[in-house]
Motif scaffolding. Structure first.
Motif, mmCIF file in Angstrom:
data_model
loop_
_atom_site.group_PDB
_atom_site.id
_atom_site.type_symbol
_atom_site.label_atom_id
_atom_site.label_comp_id
_atom_site.label_asym_id
_atom_site.label_seq_id
_atom_site.Cartn_x
_atom_site.Cartn_y
_atom_site.Cartn_z
ATOM 1 N N LEU A 17 0.849 -1.179 0.000
ATOM 2 C CA LEU A 17 0.000 0.000 0.000
ATOM 3 C C LEU A 17 0.890 1.235 0.000
ATOM 4 O O LEU A 17 1.942 1.257 0.652
ATOM 5 C CB LEU A 17 -0.894 0.032 1.239
ATOM 6 C CG LEU A 17 -1.916 -1.098 1.394
ATOM 7 C CD1 LEU A 17 -2.782 -0.855 2.621
ATOM 8 C CD2 LEU A 17 -2.776 -1.232 0.153
ATOM 9 N N THR A 18 0.447 2.258 -0.733
ATOM 10 C CA THR A 18 1.125 3.545 -0.750
ATOM 11 C C THR A 18 0.268 4.522 0.053
ATOM 12 O O THR A 18 -0.916 4.706 -0.246
ATOM 13 C CB THR A 18 1.295 4.062 -2.183
ATOM 14 O OG1 THR A 18 2.072 3.115 -2.928
ATOM 15 C CG2 THR A 18 2.001 5.410 -2.185
ATOM 16 N N PHE A 19 0.881 5.107 1.069
ATOM 17 C CA PHE A 19 0.158 5.992 1.975
ATOM 18 C C PHE A 19 0.416 7.452 1.667
ATOM 19 O O PHE A 19 1.501 7.842 1.195
ATOM 20 C CB PHE A 19 0.591 5.726 3.423
ATOM 21 C CG PHE A 19 0.040 4.455 4.008
ATOM 22 C CD1 PHE A 19 0.653 3.239 3.758
ATOM 23 C CD2 PHE A 19 -1.084 4.480 4.813
ATOM 24 C CE1 PHE A 19 0.145 2.059 4.292
ATOM 25 C CE2 PHE A 19 -1.601 3.309 5.360
ATOM 26 C CZ PHE A 19 -0.983 2.101 5.097
ATOM 27 N N GLY A 20 -0.576 8.299 1.992
ATOM 28 C CA GLY A 20 -0.368 9.732 2.021
ATOM 29 C C GLY A 20 0.301 10.128 3.322
ATOM 30 O O GLY A 20 0.553 9.294 4.195
ATOM 31 N N LYS A 21 0.573 11.428 3.462
ATOM 32 C CA LYS A 21 1.279 11.919 4.645
ATOM 33 C C LYS A 21 0.381 12.040 5.866
ATOM 34 O O LYS A 21 0.870 12.229 6.974
ATOM 35 C CB LYS A 21 1.924 13.278 4.357
ATOM 36 C CG LYS A 21 3.164 13.193 3.510
ATOM 37 C CD LYS A 21 3.903 14.524 3.487
ATOM 38 C CE LYS A 21 5.254 14.365 2.808
ATOM 39 N NZ LYS A 21 6.039 15.610 2.840
ATOM 40 N N GLY A 22 -0.906 11.979 5.654
ATOM 41 C CA GLY A 22 -1.831 11.998 6.779
ATOM 42 C C GLY A 22 -2.423 13.362 7.056
ATOM 43 O O GLY A 22 -1.853 14.402 6.698
ATOM 44 N N THR A 23 -3.601 13.338 7.673
ATOM 45 C CA THR A 23 -4.277 14.541 8.157
ATOM 46 C C THR A 23 -4.565 14.346 9.636
ATOM 47 O O THR A 23 -5.177 13.342 10.023
ATOM 48 C CB THR A 23 -5.599 14.776 7.412
ATOM 49 O OG1 THR A 23 -5.340 15.041 6.052
ATOM 50 C CG2 THR A 23 -6.364 15.948 8.029
ATOM 51 N N LYS A 24 -4.108 15.285 10.430
ATOM 52 C CA LYS A 24 -4.355 15.214 11.874
ATOM 53 C C LYS A 24 -5.701 15.864 12.169
ATOM 54 O O LYS A 24 -5.863 17.068 11.972
ATOM 55 C CB LYS A 24 -3.238 15.916 12.638
ATOM 56 C CG LYS A 24 -3.365 15.812 14.144
ATOM 57 C CD LYS A 24 -2.196 16.484 14.832
ATOM 58 C CE LYS A 24 -2.315 16.387 16.332
ATOM 59 N NZ LYS A 24 -1.184 17.072 17.016
ATOM 60 N N LEU A 25 -6.649 15.072 12.611
ATOM 61 C CA LEU A 25 -7.986 15.574 12.904
ATOM 62 C C LEU A 25 -8.181 15.710 14.411
ATOM 63 O O LEU A 25 -7.917 14.765 15.156
ATOM 64 C CB LEU A 25 -9.053 14.634 12.348
ATOM 65 C CG LEU A 25 -10.503 15.024 12.653
ATOM 66 C CD1 LEU A 25 -10.870 16.306 11.922
ATOM 67 C CD2 LEU A 25 -11.463 13.899 12.290
ATOM 68 N N SER A 26 -8.626 16.863 14.815
ATOM 69 C CA SER A 26 -8.952 17.091 16.226
ATOM 70 C C SER A 26 -10.442 17.377 16.332
ATOM 71 O O SER A 26 -10.955 18.267 15.629
ATOM 72 C CB SER A 26 -8.164 18.286 16.778
ATOM 73 O OG SER A 26 -6.778 18.053 16.701
ATOM 74 N N VAL A 27 -11.121 16.637 17.197
ATOM 75 C CA VAL A 27 -12.538 16.875 17.457
ATOM 76 C C VAL A 27 -12.637 17.662 18.762
ATOM 77 O O VAL A 27 -12.142 17.223 19.802
ATOM 78 C CB VAL A 27 -13.318 15.561 17.553
ATOM 79 C CG1 VAL A 27 -14.792 15.844 17.833
ATOM 80 C CG2 VAL A 27 -13.159 14.761 16.272
ATOM 81 N N ILE A 28 -13.268 18.819 18.647
ATOM 82 C CA ILE A 28 -13.313 19.762 19.774
ATOM 83 C C ILE A 28 -14.643 19.632 20.498
ATOM 84 O O ILE A 28 -15.696 19.679 19.862
ATOM 85 C CB ILE A 28 -13.131 21.198 19.251
ATOM 86 C CG1 ILE A 28 -11.814 21.295 18.488
ATOM 87 C CG2 ILE A 28 -13.175 22.207 20.392
ATOM 88 C CD1 ILE A 28 -11.707 22.532 17.641
ATOM 89 N N PRO A 29 -14.603 19.483 21.828
ATOM 90 C CA PRO A 29 -15.868 19.327 22.559
ATOM 91 C C PRO A 29 -16.694 20.613 22.541
ATOM 92 O O PRO A 29 -16.179 21.707 22.357
ATOM 93 C CB PRO A 29 -15.444 19.001 23.981
ATOM 94 C CG PRO A 29 -13.983 19.040 24.024
ATOM 95 C CD PRO A 29 -13.431 19.340 22.666
#
Lengths: 114, 114
Positions: free
Chosen positions: B102-114
């Motif tokens: 598999l070839t991966f992307g660099k990623g996205t850091k997701l933060s869910v805010i309360p």
């Protein structure tokens, strides 16, 4: 739920030393993989293993690296003479029928070469 | 060689809202698979959703769905009713039908805010 188990979770080694990273894939899985993730960079494929032989490897997987399934349950990655640039998170993964239905990943081994 | 691009290094969303993570890829293959993996702080990468390129229907898994645009080589992930437990790195990945990797992307850091 079945898991892929990796040990140790963190290993520190001196440059030039040999290290062995260990993985126990899910028991009925037939395909095994190693990936690495250098801090802040993308996850990179190292090698895939099926039927007791390497099925595919990347350019990163040079003569310093080797893989083995010594006893039918463990799957190991050996780095013969570690370099500073080998410092990374190493992930083991396994799958039942090949990669295209998704892997199950382990939690990774953080390798630090000093 | 395939490439996977995730153009959003970081994103945030309010709890219970909807968020879309982008992914584009480049390939000359016609038969392939696309994945979204989630990597929470525990480090283990977990398969979120999978799409087969020959299927026109977009994949859905509970609150997770994709918008697969084959001609545009786009594969975005929509998370509905975001929960605090969705906070993680999200990786888009490409798998060619004739390959083990598999070839991966660099990623996205997701933060869910309360």
């Amino acid at each position: 739920e079945p898991e892929v188990t990796q040990t140790p979770s963190h290993q520190v080694t001196q440059m030039g030393q040999e290290v062995i990273l260990r993985c126990v894939p899910i028991s009925n899985h037939l395909y095994f993989y190693w990936y690495r993730q250098i801090l802040g960079q993308k996850v990179e494929f190292l090698v895939s293993f099926y039927n007791n032989e390497i099925s595919e490897k990347s350019e990163i997987f040079d003569d310093q690296f080797s893989v083995e399934r010594p006893d039918g349950s463990n799957f190991t990655l050996k780095i013969r003479s570690t370099k500073l640039e080998d410092s990374a998170m190493y992930f083991c993964a396994s799958s039942v029928t090949g990669p295209l239905y998704g892997y199950t990943f382990g939690s990774g081994t953080r390798l630090t070469v000093v | 060689a395939q490439t996977v691009t995730q153009s959003q290094p970081e994103m945030s969303v309010q709890e219970a809202e909807t968020v879309t993570l982008s992914c584009t890829y480049d390939t000359s293959e016609n038969n392939y698979y696309l994945f979204w993996y989630k990597q929470p702080p525990s480090r283990q990468m977990i398969l979120v959703i999978r799409q087969e390129a020959y299927k026109q229907q977009n994949a859905t898994e509970n609150r997770f769905s994709v918008n697969f645009q084959k001609a545009a080589k786009s594969f975005s992930l929509k998370i509905s009713d975001s929960q605090l437990g969705d906070t993680a790195m999200y990786f888009c990945a490409f798998g060619g039908a004739g390959s083990y990797q598999l070839t991966f992307g660099k990623g996205t850091k997701l933060s869910v805010i309360p």
